[in-house]
Design an enzyme around this catalytic site. Structure first.
Site: not given
Ligand code: GRF
Length: 193
Positions: A20, A97, A114
């Site tokens: 998060g 998804i 992403h």
């Molecule tokens: C991030 O790198 C996001 O792009 C990917 O998963 C990771 C999540 O990180 N989809 P966080 O939970 O926001 O620390």
């Protein structure tokens, strides 16, 4: 927090599954007067998600949906989003998804971050694949969510240089730091007040 602050802002739900850190940065952003969004709800498919602590600290409602039965879970979630008058969904490290039906209910109103320079490296293990392919750059992308995975219209991207000494962890760390800046910027780009 002064409840009146969120009155004219876009009611937003942030969906997470884990750490998060993007949620944390979005909460900080939403608390600034420049933010067009107000975070009304945090949704997690995982009740052990570390990121849920940011909801507690900031007094934001949460909804845990386990997604074991996708259809039922999504229907429950859609009701909850309606009940809270959610206008925008920000996926932030959300590992499920969403179905076509769910996305159609929020067409053009779901954003995702992403960790790659889309259209390269859609899906999982982006950093590992970028390193294996000896890419010189990777980065992160904020895009609209459509029914095709990681393929909706790109809002913003940030390039990050890959150094010889980089490994999956160091690259993930560098890119994550950029994600925290990019998501608020992308939201401003789409919804500037
Ligand atoms: C991030 O790198 C996001 O792009 C990917 O998963 C990771 C999540 O990180 N989809 P966080 O939970 O926001 O620390």
């Amino acid at each position: 927090m002064d409840q009146s602050i969120g009155l004219n802002k876009i009611k937003t739900a942030v969906f997470i599954s884990g750490t998060g850190s993007n949620l944390k940065s979005l909460i900080k952003f939403s608390n600034s007067k420049y933010s067009p969004i107000f975070i009304e709800l945090i949704v997690s498919n995982n009740q052990k998600a570390k990121g849920l602590k940011y909801g507690l600290i900031n007094n934001i409602k949460k909804k845990i949906i386990n997604f074991k039965n996708k259809k039922k879970s999504e229907n429950k979630l859609l009701l909850e989003l309606k009940k809270n008058k959610i206008q925008l969904i920000c996926l932030a490290g959300f590992m499920k998804i969403l179905s076509k039906n769910f996305i159609k209910n929020f067409e053009g109103k779901i954003l995702n971050i992403h960790p790659s320079l889309l259209p390269k490296y859609k899906g999982l293990n982006t950093h590992k694949r970028a390193l294996e392919n000896k890419e010189k750059y990777s980065g992160c992308t904020v895009h609209f969510v459509t029914t095709k995975l990681d393929s909706g219209k790109i809002i913003l991207q940030k390039k990050v240089k890959i150094l010889k000494k980089d490994n999956v962890n160091s690259l993930a760390k560098k890119i994550l730091a950029e994600e925290h800046k990019l998501y608020p910027k992308a939201i401003l780009k789409v919804f500037s007040l």
